[in-house]
Design an enzyme around this catalytic site. Structure first.
Site, PDB file in Angstrom:
ATOM      1  N   LYS A  31       0.799  -1.229   0.000  1.00 34.12           N
ATOM      2  CA  LYS A  31       0.000   0.000   0.000  1.00 34.12           C
ATOM      3  C   LYS A  31       0.835   1.285   0.000  1.00 34.12           C
ATOM      4  O   LYS A  31       0.500   2.241  -0.689  1.00 34.12           O
ATOM      5  CB  LYS A  31      -0.941   0.006   1.202  1.00 34.12           C
ATOM      6  N   ASP A  49     -10.030   2.911   1.983  1.00 33.53           N
ATOM      7  CA  ASP A  49     -10.153   2.356   3.345  1.00 33.53           C
ATOM      8  C   ASP A  49     -10.899   3.296   4.297  1.00 33.53           C
ATOM      9  O   ASP A  49     -11.676   2.845   5.140  1.00 33.53           O
ATOM     10  CB  ASP A  49      -8.763   2.052   3.921  1.00 33.53           C
TER      11      ASP A  49
END
Ligand code: ATR
Length: 287
Positions: A76, A112
Site C-alpha cells: 500500500k 479504506d
C-alpha cells in the site's frame, strides 16, 4: 512479459488483488459476487507479488489491459510513488489500496477511510463522534483518522503502545494522543473507541483494554474481522455497548473500489456478508 501469470483478455474485465501473502484474501469472493450479480463479463483474481516486484507487476497489469487492482500488505505505501495520479485520501493517508488503469496511466486511490466510515454508518447509524479514541498508530489508524476527521470528529485521541509513534501521527493529523497507561482516563469520556491494531485477530495476542472504563453510551468498532466477534467486541457487547465488526470495512472499501473501476455502485448486503462468514468458517448470522 513479466513475472505474473495473468488472465487473457477473453475473460472480459480483469481485476486483481496483489499482496504477499495473498491466499487468505476475501477480495476475489467479494468482487466475484458483484460481477456475477451484474452479469458483468469479467474476473477478479488474487496474485502473489513480492514487495520488490510491485513496480513490474503494476506495469504488467497496465500493459495487459487490466481495469484495476487492489493492493494489500506489503504494497500500500510502496504504490504511492508508482502512481501517475493520486486522490486526496491516498495522499493524506500515505497509502494506495486501489489502482485504476486509465488510458495507460495509474490512478491511485485509498478507499479504506470511506470503507470504515460507511461500515460504521451501516452498522451503527448516526453515532456521536464527539470524543473518539483510536487504539494503534499504524497504517490502518491513518485511514481511520482521515475518515473520522472528514466526517467532522473534532476530538480524536490516539492510544498506542509506542507513545512516540502516536505522538508523530497525532502531530501529522492534528489530533491528540495519550500514553497507554492513561487509557482508563481517556476511555472514560469516549463516545467511540476504535481498535486499529491487529490485536485480537486469530493467531495474535489479545487486546489488553478494559471496556469497563468506557461510558455506557459509547460504541466500539474493531477493524479485525477474524474472528468476527473479537474478545473486545464481545466484552463491549456484554456491557450493552453498541459494536461494529471489521467485516463491514472490508466490504465497503471494496464497494468504493468497484465503483471506481466500473461506475456502478454494488450493494453490500446480508447475502454477501453471509458468504464471507462462510469463507471465514464463521457461524451464520442470526435473523
Ligand atoms: P497496520 O499498518 O496494519 O496498522 P502496523 O503499522 O504494524 O500495522 O501497526 C500495528 C499497530 O498495532 C501499531 O499501533 C502497534 O503498536 P506499536 O506502534 O507500539 O508497534 C500495534 N501493536 C502491534 N502489536 C502490539 C502489541 N503486542 N501490543 C500493543 N500494540 C501492538
Amino acid at each position: 512479459m513479466g513475472p505474473l501469470s495473468l488472465l487473457d483478455d477473453s475473460a472480459g474485465a480483469r481485476c486483481a488483488v496483489l499482496g504477499d501473502p495473498i491466499g487468505q484474501s476475501l477480495s476475489p469472493l467479494i468482487h466475484g459476487t458483484w460481477m456475477a450479480r451484474e452479469e458483468r463479463v469479467g474476473l477478479y483474481h488474487a496474485l502473489q507479488v513480492l514487495a520488490e516486484d510491485l513496480p513490474v507487476a503494476l506495469a504488467q497489469l497496465n500493459e495487459a489491459g487490466y481495469t484495476g487492482c487492489n493492493l494489500t500488505i506489503p504494497h500500500k505505501e510502496n504504490a504511492l510513488s508508482l502512481c501517475d495520479e493520486l486522490d486526496g485520501a491516498a495522499r493524506a493517508i500515505g497509502a494506495v489500496n486501489t489502482v485504476h488503469f486509465c488510458e495507460g496511466k495509474l490512478h491511485g486511490y485509498n478507499t479504506d477511510a470511506y470503507g470504515f466510515m460507511a461500515a460504521l454508518q451501516a452498522q451503527l447509524g448516526d453515532i456521536p463522534l464527539e470524543h473518539v479514541v483510536i487504539l494503534g498508530a499504524g497504517g490502518a489508524a491513518r485511514a481511520v483518522i482521515y475518515g473520522l476527521k472528514k466526517a467532522g470528529a473534532k476530538d480524536i485521541t490516539l492510544l498506542n503502545r509506542t507513545a512516540t509513534r502516536a505522538q508523530a501521527l497525532a502531530e501529522e493529523f492534528g489530533v491528540g494522543y495519550a500514553a497507554w497507561e492513561n487509557a482508563p482516563n481517556v476511555l472514560g469520556r469516549a463516545t467511540l473507541m476504535v481498535n486499529t491494531t491487529s490485536l485480537g485477530m486469530a493467531g495474535q495476542p489479545p487486546l489488553a483494554i478494559d471496556v469497563a472504563a468506557l461510558p455506557a453510551h459509547a460504541a466500539v468498532a474493531d477493524i479485525v474481522y477474524k474472528p468476527l466477534m473479537t474478545e473486545l467486541l464481545k466484552s463491549a457487547q456484554a456491557r450493552g455497548l453498541k459494536v461494529a465488526t471489521g467485516l463491514g470495512m472490508l466490504m465497503h472499501q471494496a464497494q468504493a473500489a468497484y465503483q471506481i473501476w466500473f461506475g456502478a455502485r454494488p450493494v453490500v448486503d446480508a447475502a454477501l456478508e453471509q458468504s464471507l462468514l462462510e469463507a471465514l468458517g464463521e457461524p451464520p448470522l442470526c435473523g
